[in-house]
Design a protein around this motif. Structure first.
Motif, PDB file in Angstrom:
ATOM      1  N   GLY A   1      12.609  47.473  67.623  1.00  0.00           N
ATOM      2  CA  GLY A   1      11.693  47.118  68.698  1.00  0.00           C
ATOM      3  C   GLY A   1      10.738  46.024  68.259  1.00  0.00           C
ATOM      4  O   GLY A   1      10.540  45.774  67.072  1.00  0.00           O
ATOM      5  N   LEU A   2      10.152  45.394  69.237  1.00  0.00           N
ATOM      6  CA  LEU A   2       9.298  44.247  68.969  1.00  0.00           C
ATOM      7  C   LEU A   2       8.016  44.624  68.232  1.00  0.00           C
ATOM      8  O   LEU A   2       7.647  43.979  67.251  1.00  0.00           O
ATOM      9  CB  LEU A   2       8.962  43.527  70.277  1.00  0.00           C
ATOM     10  N   SER A   3       7.350  45.662  68.667  1.00  0.00           N
ATOM     11  CA  SER A   3       6.069  46.006  68.053  1.00  0.00           C
ATOM     12  C   SER A   3       6.237  46.487  66.607  1.00  0.00           C
ATOM     13  O   SER A   3       5.481  46.068  65.723  1.00  0.00           O
ATOM     14  CB  SER A   3       5.322  47.047  68.881  1.00  0.00           C
ATOM     15  N   LYS A   4       7.214  47.342  66.351  1.00  0.00           N
ATOM     16  CA  LYS A   4       7.431  47.803  64.972  1.00  0.00           C
ATOM     17  C   LYS A   4       7.869  46.653  64.066  1.00  0.00           C
ATOM     18  O   LYS A   4       7.419  46.546  62.930  1.00  0.00           O
ATOM     19  CB  LYS A   4       8.480  48.911  64.927  1.00  0.00           C
ATOM     20  N   THR A   5       8.747  45.813  64.573  1.00  0.00           N
ATOM     21  CA  THR A   5       9.209  44.683  63.764  1.00  0.00           C
ATOM     22  C   THR A   5       8.049  43.764  63.425  1.00  0.00           C
ATOM     23  O   THR A   5       7.896  43.342  62.277  1.00  0.00           O
ATOM     24  CB  THR A   5      10.313  43.897  64.500  1.00  0.00           C
ATOM     25  N   PHE A   6       7.210  43.469  64.408  1.00  0.00           N
ATOM     26  CA  PHE A   6       6.089  42.566  64.175  1.00  0.00           C
ATOM     27  C   PHE A   6       5.049  43.187  63.252  1.00  0.00           C
ATOM     28  O   PHE A   6       4.678  42.596  62.241  1.00  0.00           O
ATOM     29  CB  PHE A   6       5.432  42.171  65.504  1.00  0.00           C
ATOM     30  N   TRP A   7       4.565  44.387  63.589  1.00  0.00           N
ATOM     31  CA  TRP A   7       3.442  44.956  62.859  1.00  0.00           C
ATOM     32  C   TRP A   7       3.819  45.581  61.525  1.00  0.00           C
ATOM     33  O   TRP A   7       3.077  45.455  60.546  1.00  0.00           O
ATOM     34  CB  TRP A   7       2.700  45.973  63.726  1.00  0.00           C
ATOM     35  N   ILE A   8       4.957  46.256  61.462  1.00  0.00           N
ATOM     36  CA  ILE A   8       5.325  46.909  60.199  1.00  0.00           C
ATOM     37  C   ILE A   8       6.008  45.926  59.262  1.00  0.00           C
ATOM     38  O   ILE A   8       5.547  45.702  58.136  1.00  0.00           O
ATOM     39  CB  ILE A   8       6.207  48.147  60.450  1.00  0.00           C
ATOM     40  N   PHE A   9       7.102  45.313  59.724  1.00  0.00           N
ATOM     41  CA  PHE A   9       7.862  44.428  58.842  1.00  0.00           C
ATOM     42  C   PHE A   9       7.238  43.050  58.706  1.00  0.00           C
ATOM     43  O   PHE A   9       7.287  42.442  57.637  1.00  0.00           O
ATOM     44  CB  PHE A   9       9.307  44.306  59.337  1.00  0.00           C
ATOM     45  N   GLY A  10       6.652  42.548  59.788  1.00  0.00           N
ATOM     46  CA  GLY A  10       6.100  41.203  59.770  1.00  0.00           C
ATOM     47  C   GLY A  10       4.665  41.119  59.308  1.00  0.00           C
ATOM     48  O   GLY A  10       4.162  40.037  59.038  1.00  0.00           O
ATOM     49  N   PHE A  11       3.982  42.248  59.227  1.00  0.00           N
ATOM     50  CA  PHE A  11       2.580  42.208  58.812  1.00  0.00           C
ATOM     51  C   PHE A  11       2.312  43.137  57.628  1.00  0.00           C
ATOM     52  O   PHE A  11       1.972  42.665  56.545  1.00  0.00           O
ATOM     53  CB  PHE A  11       1.662  42.557  59.991  1.00  0.00           C
ATOM     54  N   LEU A  12       2.446  44.447  57.824  1.00  0.00           N
ATOM     55  CA  LEU A  12       2.061  45.399  56.778  1.00  0.00           C
ATOM     56  C   LEU A  12       2.867  45.252  55.489  1.00  0.00           C
ATOM     57  O   LEU A  12       2.308  45.273  54.393  1.00  0.00           O
ATOM     58  CB  LEU A  12       2.165  46.832  57.294  1.00  0.00           C
ATOM     59  N   ILE A  13       4.170  45.118  55.607  1.00  0.00           N
ATOM     60  CA  ILE A  13       5.009  44.990  54.409  1.00  0.00           C
ATOM     61  C   ILE A  13       4.887  43.603  53.816  1.00  0.00           C
ATOM     62  O   ILE A  13       4.896  43.423  52.591  1.00  0.00           O
ATOM     63  CB  ILE A  13       6.476  45.337  54.727  1.00  0.00           C
ATOM     64  N   GLN A  14       4.716  42.601  54.648  1.00  0.00           N
ATOM     65  CA  GLN A  14       4.668  41.227  54.173  1.00  0.00           C
ATOM     66  C   GLN A  14       3.323  40.877  53.533  1.00  0.00           C
ATOM     67  O   GLN A  14       3.250  39.985  52.688  1.00  0.00           O
ATOM     68  CB  GLN A  14       4.948  40.280  55.339  1.00  0.00           C
ATOM     69  N   LEU A  15       2.267  41.559  53.890  1.00  0.00           N
ATOM     70  CA  LEU A  15       0.937  41.251  53.392  1.00  0.00           C
ATOM     71  C   LEU A  15       0.812  41.309  51.867  1.00  0.00           C
ATOM     72  O   LEU A  15       0.247  40.392  51.264  1.00  0.00           O
ATOM     73  CB  LEU A  15      -0.090  42.161  54.072  1.00  0.00           C
ATOM     74  N   PRO A  16       1.320  42.344  51.195  1.00  0.00           N
ATOM     75  CA  PRO A  16       1.224  42.349  49.727  1.00  0.00           C
ATOM     76  C   PRO A  16       1.987  41.187  49.069  1.00  0.00           C
ATOM     77  O   PRO A  16       1.503  40.610  48.089  1.00  0.00           O
ATOM     78  CB  PRO A  16       1.842  43.690  49.312  1.00  0.00           C
ATOM     79  N   PHE A  17       3.158  40.841  49.606  1.00  0.00           N
ATOM     80  CA  PHE A  17       3.893  39.680  49.091  1.00  0.00           C
ATOM     81  C   PHE A  17       3.034  38.423  49.209  1.00  0.00           C
ATOM     82  O   PHE A  17       2.900  37.641  48.276  1.00  0.00           O
ATOM     83  CB  PHE A  17       5.188  39.440  49.880  1.00  0.00           C
ATOM     84  N   TYR A  18       2.456  38.240  50.378  1.00  0.00           N
ATOM     85  CA  TYR A  18       1.626  37.067  50.637  1.00  0.00           C
ATOM     86  C   TYR A  18       0.435  37.032  49.673  1.00  0.00           C
ATOM     87  O   TYR A  18       0.111  35.980  49.111  1.00  0.00           O
ATOM     88  CB  TYR A  18       1.148  37.078  52.084  1.00  0.00           C
ATOM     89  N   ALA A  19      -0.203  38.174  49.478  1.00  0.00           N
ATOM     90  CA  ALA A  19      -1.356  38.241  48.579  1.00  0.00           C
ATOM     91  C   ALA A  19      -0.960  37.869  47.145  1.00  0.00           C
ATOM     92  O   ALA A  19      -1.689  37.139  46.459  1.00  0.00           O
ATOM     93  CB  ALA A  19      -1.975  39.635  48.620  1.00  0.00           C
ATOM     94  N   LEU A  20       0.185  38.353  46.683  1.00  0.00           N
ATOM     95  CA  LEU A  20       0.648  38.012  45.330  1.00  0.00           C
ATOM     96  C   LEU A  20       0.938  36.523  45.190  1.00  0.00           C
ATOM     97  O   LEU A  20       0.528  35.888  44.212  1.00  0.00           O
ATOM     98  CB  LEU A  20       1.902  38.817  44.977  1.00  0.00           C
ATOM     99  N   VAL A  21       1.632  35.963  46.156  1.00  0.00           N
ATOM    100  CA  VAL A  21       1.973  34.540  46.097  1.00  0.00           C
ATOM    101  C   VAL A  21       0.700  33.697  46.115  1.00  0.00           C
ATOM    102  O   VAL A  21       0.557  32.749  45.342  1.00  0.00           O
ATOM    103  CB  VAL A  21       2.924  34.149  47.243  1.00  0.00           C
ATOM    104  N   MET A  22      -0.239  34.044  46.978  1.00  0.00           N
ATOM    105  CA  MET A  22      -1.483  33.278  47.056  1.00  0.00           C
ATOM    106  C   MET A  22      -2.318  33.436  45.789  1.00  0.00           C
ATOM    107  O   MET A  22      -2.921  32.477  45.320  1.00  0.00           O
ATOM    108  CB  MET A  22      -2.312  33.698  48.274  1.00  0.00           C
ATOM    109  N   THR A  23      -2.349  34.639  45.213  1.00  0.00           N
ATOM    110  CA  THR A  23      -3.083  34.852  43.967  1.00  0.00           C
ATOM    111  C   THR A  23      -2.519  33.975  42.863  1.00  0.00           C
ATOM    112  O   THR A  23      -3.260  33.294  42.149  1.00  0.00           O
ATOM    113  CB  THR A  23      -3.013  36.335  43.547  1.00  0.00           C
ATOM    114  N   PHE A  24      -1.197  33.964  42.733  1.00  0.00           N
ATOM    115  CA  PHE A  24      -0.565  33.119  41.724  1.00  0.00           C
ATOM    116  C   PHE A  24      -0.785  31.635  42.022  1.00  0.00           C
ATOM    117  O   PHE A  24      -1.011  30.850  41.115  1.00  0.00           O
ATOM    118  CB  PHE A  24       0.937  33.397  41.638  1.00  0.00           C
ATOM    119  N   SER A  25      -0.721  31.265  43.277  1.00  0.00           N
ATOM    120  CA  SER A  25      -0.854  29.855  43.645  1.00  0.00           C
ATOM    121  C   SER A  25      -2.226  29.305  43.298  1.00  0.00           C
ATOM    122  O   SER A  25      -2.348  28.179  42.821  1.00  0.00           O
ATOM    123  CB  SER A  25      -0.607  29.658  45.136  1.00  0.00           C
ATOM    124  N   TYR A  26      -3.260  30.103  43.529  1.00  0.00           N
ATOM    125  CA  TYR A  26      -4.614  29.623  43.284  1.00  0.00           C
ATOM    126  C   TYR A  26      -5.051  29.797  41.838  1.00  0.00           C
ATOM    127  O   TYR A  26      -5.978  29.132  41.399  1.00  0.00           O
ATOM    128  CB  TYR A  26      -5.608  30.295  44.226  1.00  0.00           C
TER     129      TYR A  26
END
Length: 107
Positions: A12-37
């Protein structure tokens, strides 16, 4: 690994967006940004940085594909699809920019 159900929009759209596209992706994004800076971390842990960056990129592309699929099968209010498409365009532009940046970084 990521399931066919996700890629076909089966959650479904809401689960895909909020769970897979936001909650799970957020730690990956934080790690990449931490390393980048923190260029010191990149220099001392280059293999780890590259691995995390590649995993983040692949996961993000898969989630973008899943969001397109979920939007195609979504039967609720059309406003959510209208709001989703600009986000998907920005995600795709981000993927292109990240891919170009990554290729120029490893050269």
């Amino acid at each position: 690994m990521l399931s066919k159900k996700l890629i076909k929009g089966g959650y479904g759209l809401s689960k895909t967006f909020w769970i897979f596209g936001f909650l799970i992706q957020l730690p990956f994004y934080a790690l990449v940004m931490t390393f980048s800076y923190a260029k010191v971390l990149v220099a001392s842990h280059l293999a780890l940085f590259l691995t995390i960056s590649i995993l983040y990129f692949v996961y993000s592309v898969v989630v973008t594909i899943a969001l397109f699929a979920a939007a195609r099968v979504y039967e609720g209010h059309k406003i959510w699809i209208i709001l989703l498409y600009p986000i998907l365009v920005l995600r795709i532009l981000g993927h292109v920019i990240n891919a170009v940046s990554f290729v120029s970084f490893i050269r």
